[in-house]
Write a protein that holds these residues in place. Structure first.
Motif, PDB file in Angstrom:
ATOM      1  N   SER A 171      13.669 -14.838  -9.192  1.00  0.00           N
ATOM      2  CA  SER A 171      13.250 -16.178  -9.624  1.00  0.00           C
ATOM      3  C   SER A 171      14.393 -17.007 -10.208  1.00  0.00           C
ATOM      4  O   SER A 171      14.632 -18.150  -9.781  1.00  0.00           O
ATOM      5  CB  SER A 171      12.112 -16.061 -10.649  1.00  0.00           C
ATOM      6  OG  SER A 171      11.045 -15.322 -10.130  1.00  0.00           O
ATOM      7  N   TYR A 172      15.120 -16.458 -11.193  1.00  0.00           N
ATOM      8  CA  TYR A 172      16.168 -17.229 -11.846  1.00  0.00           C
ATOM      9  C   TYR A 172      17.316 -17.603 -10.908  1.00  0.00           C
ATOM     10  O   TYR A 172      17.757 -18.760 -10.901  1.00  0.00           O
ATOM     11  CB  TYR A 172      16.699 -16.484 -13.071  1.00  0.00           C
ATOM     12  CG  TYR A 172      15.748 -16.443 -14.254  1.00  0.00           C
ATOM     13  CD1 TYR A 172      14.491 -17.056 -14.195  1.00  0.00           C
ATOM     14  CD2 TYR A 172      16.096 -15.793 -15.431  1.00  0.00           C
ATOM     15  CE1 TYR A 172      13.621 -17.012 -15.269  1.00  0.00           C
ATOM     16  CE2 TYR A 172      15.223 -15.752 -16.521  1.00  0.00           C
ATOM     17  CZ  TYR A 172      13.995 -16.357 -16.432  1.00  0.00           C
ATOM     18  OH  TYR A 172      13.135 -16.316 -17.499  1.00  0.00           O
TER      19      TYR A 172
ATOM     20  N   ILE B 195      16.144 -20.454  -8.793  1.00  0.00           N
ATOM     21  CA  ILE B 195      16.140 -21.731  -9.529  1.00  0.00           C
ATOM     22  C   ILE B 195      17.559 -22.279  -9.630  1.00  0.00           C
ATOM     23  O   ILE B 195      17.796 -23.482  -9.434  1.00  0.00           O
ATOM     24  CB  ILE B 195      15.536 -21.533 -10.938  1.00  0.00           C
ATOM     25  CG1 ILE B 195      14.055 -21.170 -10.849  1.00  0.00           C
ATOM     26  CG2 ILE B 195      15.708 -22.798 -11.780  1.00  0.00           C
ATOM     27  CD1 ILE B 195      13.451 -20.729 -12.175  1.00  0.00           C
TER      28      ILE B 195
ATOM     29  N   TYR C 198      19.656 -25.925 -14.314  1.00  0.00           N
ATOM     30  CA  TYR C 198      19.324 -24.529 -14.604  1.00  0.00           C
ATOM     31  C   TYR C 198      19.539 -24.224 -16.084  1.00  0.00           C
ATOM     32  O   TYR C 198      18.713 -23.551 -16.715  1.00  0.00           O
ATOM     33  CB  TYR C 198      20.192 -23.602 -13.741  1.00  0.00           C
ATOM     34  CG  TYR C 198      20.010 -22.129 -14.025  1.00  0.00           C
ATOM     35  CD1 TYR C 198      18.835 -21.469 -13.692  1.00  0.00           C
ATOM     36  CD2 TYR C 198      21.033 -21.385 -14.629  1.00  0.00           C
ATOM     37  CE1 TYR C 198      18.668 -20.116 -13.955  1.00  0.00           C
ATOM     38  CE2 TYR C 198      20.879 -20.034 -14.887  1.00  0.00           C
ATOM     39  CZ  TYR C 198      19.702 -19.406 -14.545  1.00  0.00           C
ATOM     40  OH  TYR C 198      19.548 -18.065 -14.802  1.00  0.00           O
TER      41      TYR C 198
ATOM     42  N   SER D 132       7.519 -17.780  -7.036  1.00  0.00           N
ATOM     43  CA  SER D 132       8.886 -18.103  -6.605  1.00  0.00           C
ATOM     44  C   SER D 132       8.884 -18.757  -5.224  1.00  0.00           C
ATOM     45  O   SER D 132       9.647 -19.695  -4.967  1.00  0.00           O
ATOM     46  CB  SER D 132       9.753 -16.832  -6.587  1.00  0.00           C
ATOM     47  OG  SER D 132       9.873 -16.296  -7.883  1.00  0.00           O
TER      48      SER D 132
ATOM     49  N   PHE E 192       7.622 -22.227  -5.670  1.00  0.00           N
ATOM     50  CA  PHE E 192       8.677 -23.038  -6.281  1.00  0.00           C
ATOM     51  C   PHE E 192       9.556 -23.702  -5.219  1.00  0.00           C
ATOM     52  O   PHE E 192      10.003 -24.851  -5.385  1.00  0.00           O
ATOM     53  CB  PHE E 192       9.537 -22.168  -7.203  1.00  0.00           C
ATOM     54  CG  PHE E 192      10.859 -22.773  -7.562  1.00  0.00           C
ATOM     55  CD1 PHE E 192      10.951 -23.767  -8.520  1.00  0.00           C
ATOM     56  CD2 PHE E 192      12.032 -22.374  -6.926  1.00  0.00           C
ATOM     57  CE1 PHE E 192      12.170 -24.345  -8.845  1.00  0.00           C
ATOM     58  CE2 PHE E 192      13.250 -22.934  -7.240  1.00  0.00           C
ATOM     59  CZ  PHE E 192      13.326 -23.923  -8.202  1.00  0.00           C
TER      60      PHE E 192
ATOM     61  N   TRP F 167       9.589 -25.001 -11.815  1.00  0.00           N
ATOM     62  CA  TRP F 167       9.797 -23.632 -12.280  1.00  0.00           C
ATOM     63  C   TRP F 167       8.624 -23.105 -13.083  1.00  0.00           C
ATOM     64  O   TRP F 167       8.372 -21.897 -13.127  1.00  0.00           O
ATOM     65  CB  TRP F 167      11.072 -23.549 -13.120  1.00  0.00           C
ATOM     66  CG  TRP F 167      11.021 -24.320 -14.407  1.00  0.00           C
ATOM     67  CD1 TRP F 167      11.395 -25.613 -14.613  1.00  0.00           C
ATOM     68  CD2 TRP F 167      10.546 -23.836 -15.666  1.00  0.00           C
ATOM     69  NE1 TRP F 167      11.187 -25.980 -15.925  1.00  0.00           N
ATOM     70  CE2 TRP F 167      10.672 -24.901 -16.597  1.00  0.00           C
ATOM     71  CE3 TRP F 167      10.031 -22.608 -16.115  1.00  0.00           C
ATOM     72  CZ2 TRP F 167      10.291 -24.785 -17.925  1.00  0.00           C
ATOM     73  CZ3 TRP F 167       9.653 -22.487 -17.447  1.00  0.00           C
ATOM     74  CH2 TRP F 167       9.785 -23.572 -18.336  1.00  0.00           C
TER      75      TRP F 167
END
Length: 404
Positions: free
Chosen positions: A28-29, A32, A41, A157, A160, A166
């Motif tokens: 996920s991170y 993003i 971010y 995710s 997204f 997010w």
């Protein structure tokens, strides 16, 4: 304490904590970061810190207080208190998340604030309701719950990628988790009333909440402090340097909740057992530190290529901070169970003072790298405090018992 079952439950809880953490940190991170870029971010990481600071202490405190006082409620044949408390906590959390988020990022629109409020309240309820598994030492239930939450994060995710929101990642993950928990608990069905035990429950909960709030503010203060000092890109660089250390530490930390779950069922514990647990945690921490340093160059180059070189300069310090933090939290369940809860406030308050003083002092000397060193100094101070308080109270309690 049955050693075999304790070790099995600890392993299950480590896996439980690792599943959603790995999905967020490895899927996920980075997603993003790649889609939205370093500046946005960094801002998002700060907002995630805000909602975690707001929701986790409230839910975690109610979880621990329910665990500590469940036997007392059953013996008194009382019911209530917790649902009114969590309802009030939900209202407080909504006010806090909206206020603090707008302070951090004034460009947030109404949809952002609604989603932030939903995931904050969802996280609060999830943190409390999961106590249903801890009460009966059902760590397989916690594992399955976190498996569902991880699946929710993966689904979120993918969503997204289409909506670039997010918050949907967290919202869907928490939704999956809550659906599973609600099917296996009746805690949310308890009556919304106050019992004769409410005053003691609320006062202990308030003390533990203040301590936990201070602790969580400090856990995420780095991002909140760095944002106004150096901007969102520096937050992204700093946070990337901490990821592997946090993964290692957050995979060891779940053992602490298992320890507290078992400690509520015993009246005392020997110093030898505490030293043994602390020694094992130290060895695991040392192994985790070496593994993190070796893996970091490859990890950062793959997931955060744009600022990998800058993050690598900080990894040695940030990883040491994370591991020392683990050792502090290993001691915390023993201090919560066998010492006055007020000690948690004193320690958190002193840690806050040292944290702010050392991080700002070294920031002025060495910028971002100096800041990370100041945070390390504060972590060492916290470890010494936890150890000193435990030993002081242990000796005092033993001398009292021997004299009587």
């Amino acid at each position: 304490m049955k050693t075999k079952k304790f070790l099995v439950d600890s392993l299950l809880n480590i896996i439980s904590a690792a599943l959603p953490l790995l999905v967020l940190q490895l899927i996920s991170y980075p997603l993003i970061a790649r889609v939205l870029g370093g500046e946005e971010y960094g801002m998002i990481i700060t907002l995630i810190s805000v909602f975690t600071v707001v929701s986790f202490p409230l839910g975690n405190v109610l979880n621990n207080i329910r665990l500590l006082k469940d036997k007392e409620y059953k013996e008194a044949n009382e019911e209530g208190d917790f649902n009114p408390l969590i309802l009030g906590s939900s209202f407080i959390s909504i006010v806090l998340i909206i206020t603090v988020s707008l302070y951090v990022d004034s460009s947030l629109d109404i949809l952002d604030l609604i989603l932030l409020s939903l995931i904050t309240v969802g996280s609060l309820w999830k943190e409390y309701l999961v106590v249903t598994f801890r009460l009966v030492l059902n760590y397989r239930g916690i594992l399955l719950n976190n498996l569902f939450m991880s699946l929710g994060y993966i689904v979120g995710s993918f969503i997204f990628l289409y909506f670039e929101s997010w918050q949907l990642i967290y919202f869907i993950g928490l939704l999956f988790s809550l659906v599973y928990i609600v099917r296996h608990t009746s805690l949310h069905k308890e009556r919304y009333k106050f019992s004769s035990l409410f005053k003691d429950t609320a006062s202990k909960g308030m003390l533990l909440y203040i301590a936990n709030l201070l602790k969580n503010i400090l856990s995420y203060a780095d991002k909140l402090i760095l944002l106004p000092l150096l901007g969102p890109v520096s937050v992204a660089i700093y946070y990337s340097s901490t990821i592997l250390g946090k993964i290692i530490s957050m995979m060891i930390n779940p053992v602490n909740s298992v320890i507290l779950s078992y400690l509520v069922k015993v009246e005392s514990i020997s110093l030898k057992k505490v030293i043994k647990m602390f020694s094992i945690s130290s060895l695991l921490g040392l192994f985790g530190y070496v593994a993190t340093i070796l893996i970091s160059p490859y990890f950062l180059e793959f997931f955060y290529k744009d600022w990998a070189e800058q993050s690598l300069e900080l990894v040695y310090i940030t990883t040491a901070t994370a591991i020392i933090g683990v050792l502090s939290t290993v001691l915390q369940p023993f201090n919560i169970r066998f010492n006055k809860i007020s000690w948690q406030i004193y320690m958190s308050g002193l840690h806050l003072i040292v944290y702010v003083a050392s991080s700002f002092y070294f920031f002025k000397i060495g910028g971002l790298k100096g800041f990370t060193f100041g945070v390390l100094i504060a972590a060492v101070f916290k470890l010494i405090m936890q150890l000193s308080v435990f030993l002081l109270n242990y000796r005092r309690n033993n001398s009292t018992h021997s004299s009587s």
